[in-house]
Design a protein around this motif. Structure first.
Motif, short mmCIF file in Angstrom:
data_model
loop_
_atom_site.label_atom_id
_atom_site.label_comp_id
_atom_site.label_asym_id
_atom_site.label_seq_id
_atom_site.Cartn_x
_atom_site.Cartn_y
_atom_site.Cartn_z
N GLU A 247 0.82 -1.22 0.00
CA GLU A 247 0.00 0.00 0.00
C GLU A 247 0.85 1.27 0.00
N GLU A 248 2.14 1.13 -0.27
CA GLU A 248 3.07 2.26 -0.23
C GLU A 248 3.39 2.73 -1.65
N PHE A 249 3.32 4.04 -1.85
CA PHE A 249 3.57 4.65 -3.16
C PHE A 249 4.60 5.75 -3.02
N VAL A 250 5.22 6.10 -4.16
CA VAL A 250 6.20 7.19 -4.21
C VAL A 250 5.75 8.17 -5.28
N LEU A 251 5.76 9.46 -4.91
CA LEU A 251 5.37 10.53 -5.82
C LEU A 251 6.58 11.43 -6.06
N LEU A 252 6.93 11.60 -7.31
CA LEU A 252 8.07 12.46 -7.68
C LEU A 252 7.53 13.78 -8.21
N LEU A 253 7.93 14.88 -7.55
CA LEU A 253 7.42 16.21 -7.90
C LEU A 253 8.57 17.10 -8.36
N PRO A 254 8.68 17.38 -9.64
CA PRO A 254 9.74 18.28 -10.11
C PRO A 254 9.30 19.74 -10.03
N GLY A 255 10.26 20.61 -9.72
CA GLY A 255 10.01 22.05 -9.82
C GLY A 255 9.23 22.66 -8.68
N VAL A 256 9.12 21.98 -7.53
CA VAL A 256 8.40 22.56 -6.39
C VAL A 256 9.27 22.46 -5.13
N ASP A 257 9.22 23.49 -4.32
CA ASP A 257 9.87 23.48 -3.01
C ASP A 257 9.24 24.57 -2.15
N GLY A 258 9.69 24.68 -0.93
CA GLY A 258 9.24 25.74 -0.04
C GLY A 258 7.73 25.78 0.16
N ALA A 259 7.19 27.00 0.12
CA ALA A 259 5.76 27.19 0.34
C ALA A 259 4.92 26.48 -0.71
N GLY A 260 5.41 26.43 -1.94
CA GLY A 260 4.69 25.75 -3.00
C GLY A 260 4.53 24.27 -2.71
N LEU A 261 5.58 23.64 -2.23
CA LEU A 261 5.52 22.22 -1.90
C LEU A 261 4.57 21.98 -0.72
N THR A 262 4.62 22.85 0.26
CA THR A 262 3.72 22.72 1.40
C THR A 262 2.26 22.82 0.96
N ALA A 263 1.97 23.76 0.07
CA ALA A 263 0.60 23.92 -0.43
C ALA A 263 0.15 22.68 -1.20
N VAL A 264 1.05 22.13 -2.03
CA VAL A 264 0.72 20.93 -2.80
C VAL A 264 0.38 19.78 -1.87
N MET A 265 1.20 19.58 -0.85
CA MET A 265 0.98 18.46 0.06
C MET A 265 -0.28 18.64 0.90
N ASN A 266 -0.54 19.84 1.36
CA ASN A 266 -1.76 20.08 2.14
C ASN A 266 -3.00 19.84 1.29
N ASN A 267 -2.95 20.26 0.04
CA ASN A 267 -4.09 20.05 -0.86
C ASN A 267 -4.30 18.57 -1.14
N LEU A 268 -3.19 17.84 -1.37
CA LEU A 268 -3.29 16.41 -1.65
C LEU A 268 -3.80 15.66 -0.42
N GLN A 269 -3.29 16.02 0.75
CA GLN A 269 -3.74 15.38 1.98
C GLN A 269 -5.24 15.60 2.19
N HIS A 270 -5.70 16.83 1.99
CA HIS A 270 -7.12 17.16 2.18
C HIS A 270 -7.99 16.39 1.19
N SER A 271 -7.56 16.29 -0.05
CA SER A 271 -8.34 15.60 -1.08
C SER A 271 -8.48 14.12 -0.75
N LEU A 272 -7.37 13.48 -0.36
CA LEU A 272 -7.44 12.06 -0.02
C LEU A 272 -8.25 11.83 1.25
N ARG A 273 -8.10 12.72 2.21
CA ARG A 273 -8.83 12.58 3.48
C ARG A 273 -10.34 12.63 3.27
N THR A 274 -10.77 13.44 2.33
CA THR A 274 -12.21 13.62 2.13
C THR A 274 -12.81 12.69 1.07
N LYS A 275 -11.98 12.15 0.17
CA LYS A 275 -12.53 11.39 -0.97
C LYS A 275 -12.17 9.91 -0.98
N LEU A 276 -11.11 9.51 -0.27
CA LEU A 276 -10.71 8.10 -0.29
C LEU A 276 -11.54 7.34 0.73
#
Length: 339
Positions: A247-276
């Motif tokens: 059940e373990e996956f790896v996601l490779l994200l090019p071109g993101v760091d800092g606040a942008g990376l934090t925003a991406v992860m928070n959005n992904l976490q929220h989406s999975l939390r509410t839809k999975l």
């Protein structure tokens, strides 16, 4: 070396061509120099040097596409040049070239190259003793090309299917761990050349064993497929998702760091939390995130993301934990984001 020949079909063809050229052309080149036919000997030598140069380029750089294109052109044009120089006996050199082109370049390009070579050979009417001989040559050359085309097309299709089986996870349709290893090496090399930031995210479905035990592996498989679908919906086309195992996956994200990376992860976490979902309710996911540090080996990069995922599990699951950048003076402390 043998491993590369086994796994890289085009490189093996280029190597066979180079070896065959050495064994087959060298004696004729020597004989023509001895006989005083300097032009024919020079052509043979030029063909040998070019083929060996292309083979060396393919081995050193791994770029078999460009070297294959050059070698296919040199082989066919060299055969035509030899025929123009030595006459009728030169016709026989074109036949192996007509076959080899289909294994060096794409079938469409090989077809064009072969037709041009046959036409160029027929344009030298002095090479043929009679019209019947010329048209017989054309017919047999076309038959050889058509047969090679059919064989190469079938081989390409089989090779593509085998490569897909070797690199694609059959359940979820995303790339597997083997493909991930190759992509991470490429990403690290690209980051070194360009300075582009890369983030590696390891994500794991919380309490997944319980889902399998209570509802069956069929339901568990459905949750995995849904996870992949949701992650792909909420990431960019340039991002790559791999199944690391279970059940373990790896996601490779090019071109993101800092606040942008934090925003991406928070959005992904929220989406999975509410839809999975699964029959027992919502399914949550834990995340470990690591930015690639300058000059960092890929193994260390994966290890830092994996350690961050472990800390996310320890912190109560359904967490995003970021690994701090690795440096010679820092042990790589971890910082958890709000859940």
């Amino acid at each position: 070396m043998l491993k590369r020949l086994k796994t890289d079909f085009r490189l093996s063809i280029i190597t066979i061509l180079g070896t065959s050229a050495f064994l087959g052309i060298t004696p004729f080149a020597i004989m023509r120099f001895v006989q005083g036919n300097l032009v024919a000997g020079a052509i043979d030598t030029a063909i040998l040097v070019t083929i060996f140069g292309g083979m060396a380029y393919a081995w050193i750089t791994g770029d078999t596409r460009r070297s294959g294109m050059v070698l296919a052109f040199i082989a066919c044009s060299g055969a035509v040049a030899v025929a123009a120089t030595v006459g009728e006996v030169g016709l026989f050199w074109l036949y192996p070239c007509l076959v080899t082109t289909f294994f060096l370049v794409k079938p469409r390009i090989a077809t064009v190259l072969n037709l041009c070579s046959i036409a160029a050979m027929m344009a030298q009417r002095e090479v043929f003793q009679t019209q019947v001989q010329m048209w017989t040559f054309a017919a047999t050359a076309l038959v050889v090309s058509a047969t090679a085309f059919a064989f190469a097309q079938r081989t390409d299709n089989q090779r593509e299917r085998l490569e897909q089986l070797a690199t694609i996870d059959p359940l979820t349709g995303v790339k597997n761990r083997r493909a991930m290893d190759e992509e991470l090496i490429l990403a690290a090399a690209h980051a070194t050349r360009t300075g582009l930031p890369y983030a590696l995210v390891m994500l794991d479905i919380d309490h997944f064993k319980t889902v399998n035990d209570e509802y069956g592996h069929g339901v568990g498989d459905g949750v995995l497929v849904d996870l992949v679908s949701l992650v792909q919906q909420h990431t960019r086309q340039s991002d790559q998702l791999f199944r690391y195992g279970g059940e373990e996956f790896v996601l490779l994200l090019p071109g993101v760091d800092g606040a942008g990376l934090t925003a991406v992860m928070n959005n992904l976490q929220h989406s999975l939390r509410t839809k999975l979902k699964h029959p027992g309710g919502a399914a949550t996911v834990s995340f470990g995130v690591a930015l690639l540090s300058a000059g960092e080996p890929v193994e260390n990069w994966i290890e830092r993301a994996d350690t961050a995922l472990y800390r996310a599990k320890e912190a109560g699951r359904d967490q995003v934990v970021f690994a701090e950048a690795k440096s010679s003076s820092s042990p790589g402390l971890l910082m958890a984001s709000p859940g």
